[in-house]
Design an enzyme around this catalytic site. Structure first.
Site, short mmCIF file in Angstrom:
data_model
loop_
_atom_site.label_atom_id
_atom_site.label_comp_id
_atom_site.label_asym_id
_atom_site.label_seq_id
_atom_site.Cartn_x
_atom_site.Cartn_y
_atom_site.Cartn_z
N HIS A 66 -46.23 13.05 -8.27
CA HIS A 66 -46.92 12.35 -7.20
C HIS A 66 -47.56 11.21 -8.29
CE1 HIS A 66 -47.47 14.60 -3.19
NE2 HIS A 66 -46.19 14.63 -3.96
N ASP A 67 -47.92 11.49 -9.30
CA ASP A 67 -48.31 10.40 -10.23
C ASP A 67 -47.13 9.38 -10.55
OD1 ASP A 67 -50.12 8.78 -12.04
OD2 ASP A 67 -49.57 10.16 -13.86
N VAL A 70 -45.73 6.74 -7.91
CA VAL A 70 -46.48 5.66 -7.40
C VAL A 70 -46.90 4.79 -8.48
CG1 VAL A 70 -48.80 4.88 -5.98
CG2 VAL A 70 -47.48 7.04 -5.49
N GLY A 72 -45.72 4.30 -11.32
CA GLY A 72 -44.90 4.91 -12.57
C GLY A 72 -46.07 6.00 -12.94
N ASN A 100 -51.31 13.62 -0.31
CA ASN A 100 -52.12 14.15 -1.39
C ASN A 100 -53.26 14.64 -0.75
OD1 ASN A 100 -50.57 13.13 -3.56
ND2 ASN A 100 -51.63 11.38 -3.51
N HIS A 204 -39.06 23.01 -5.57
CA HIS A 204 -39.36 23.73 -4.73
C HIS A 204 -38.86 25.30 -4.76
CE1 HIS A 204 -40.32 20.07 -1.78
NE2 HIS A 204 -41.15 19.95 -2.78
N THR A 254 -37.59 34.33 -4.67
CA THR A 254 -38.35 34.49 -5.98
C THR A 254 -39.65 33.47 -5.96
OG1 THR A 254 -36.76 33.12 -7.23
CG2 THR A 254 -36.50 35.45 -7.38
#
Ligand code: HEM
Ligand SMILES: *[C@@H]1O[C@H](CO)[C@@H](O)[C@H](O)[C@H]1NC(C)=O
Length: 333
Positions: A66-67, A70, A72, A100, A204, A254
């Protein structure tokens, strides 16, 4: 002699300035002389955090994603919202964006690492670099692959809720949406093609999602295993807010191990959120890519590493204001 020595010094100083600039090249040895123990400090705090709660490895991997998506990888996601004062308006940063708010986590772990790093080497290591290392370590501690992390990022001085809403993919997105907001387009905007999107979605393989993000899928989607849906419905009723925050593991096989079982789940229609399952349907655009990773864990892990490095190299617009934040939550006073 003296003159040429002075001019050589000036040239070296200029070179140093250039190399440390906001647009400087990233390199694994960026802090080799200024903070030689950086990697050890980060790893040790991550060991503790993941020993306390295994999910934290996943949470930091997501925070880094997520950093980077947006503006870079610039630590912008770490900036706190600031309430209004009588003289200044409220500031809503990326933490307030849909993807977020009440969802991304791990900020306290970054705070701890940052304060340990500041003690060892004050004022030199960016929050963006710390987050990048923490994401790598979180992946490794949950059994995933390791890779060499490029360093030398700088921290942003702004964070934009609107840009985060524009650039972070929502769970209900399709591969292609008519208005250009589909998954493939959002990754292409970041220079990552559909294969790389598919391999990055393999993150995921670890971590959890809240019922509000998979509810629609349980009750309204045909491309889902009946038993899988039925089991999840028990704690995620058809109408919110009841059950909204109930957590289910992304990987039903798992949950806390980073591996390619995620792709196996997709083929058996046990993807948790819509954006997972759209990667696979029989004959679908990305079905061959999913099958490839499903049958070859080593290939999944090595392609994941390549894609993570590429995502980690996303940089802010050239020339945008930057600094090394002292506290990752706030711009330096
Ligand atoms: C393809 C587009 C993607 C979408 C739509 C998406 C969406 C989501 C959603 C909705 C959640 C659950 C949030 C919650 O319920 O609070 C989640 C969790 C997570 N995401 Fe993604 N994601 C995507 C891609 C990625 C990528 C590229 C990475 C990393 C490389 C990633 C890593 C994670 C991790 C590790 C978690 C679990 C976090 C935790 O348990 O704290 N995701 N994602
Ligand atoms: C996607 O990008 C990777 C890395 O740049 C490249 O190796 C691969 O061939 C590309 N795949 C497609 C389908 O374009």
């Amino acid at each position: 002699m003296a003159a040429s020595f002075t001019s050589r010094c000036a040239m070296l100083a200029l070179l140093a300035l250039f190399l440390s600039g906001a647009d400087g090249q990233l390199s694994p040895t960026f802090y080799a002389s200024t903070c030689p123990n950086l990697a050890t400090i980060v790893r040790s705090a991550m060991n503790t955090a993941v020993a306390n709660e295994r999910r934290m490895g996943a949470s930091l991997l997501r925070l880094h994603f997520h950093d980077c998506f947006v503006e870079g990888c610039d630590g912008s996601v770490l900036l706190d919202n600031v309430p209004a004062t009588p003289t200044t308006p409220a500031f809503f940063g990326e933490k307030n964006a849909f993807g977020n708010i009440n969802s991304v986590r791990g900020f306290e772990v970054i705070d701890t690492i940052k304060s340990n790093v500041e003690q060892a080497c004050p004022g030199v290591v960016s929050c963006a670099d710390i987050l990048t290392l923490a994401a790598r370590d979180g992946t490794v501690l949950l059994g995933g692959p390791t890779w060499e992390v490029n360093l030398g990022r700088r921290d942003s001085m702004t964070a934009s809720m609107d840009l985060a809403n524009r650039d972070l993919p929502p769970p209900f997105a399709n591969l292609v949406n008519p208005d250009g907001s589909g998954l493939i387009a959002r990754f292409a905007n970041k220079g990552l093609n559909a294969t790389m999107m598919t391999v990055l979605s393999g993150a995921h393989s670890i971590g959890f999602a809240q019922c509000k993000n998979y509810r629609d899928r349980l009750y309204n989607e045909p491309n889902i295993d009946f038993q899988f849906a039925q089991q999840l419905q028990a704690n995620c009723p058809a109408t919110g807010p009841a059950g909204d925050t109930f957590l289910a593991p992304f990987d039903v096989q798992t949950a806390n191990a980073f591996d390619n079982k995620y792709y196996d789940n997709l083929v058996s229609r046990r993807g948790l959120i819509h954006s997972d399952q759209v990667l696979y349907s029989p004959g679908g655009t990305l079905a061959s890519v999913v099958n490839q990773y499903r049958s070859n864990n080593a290939l999944f892990l090595s392609d994941f590493v390549v894609a993570m490095k590429k995502m980690g190299d996303l940089s802010p617009t050239a020339g945008s204001a930057s600094q090394i934040r002292t506290n990752c939550r706030f711009v330096n006073p």
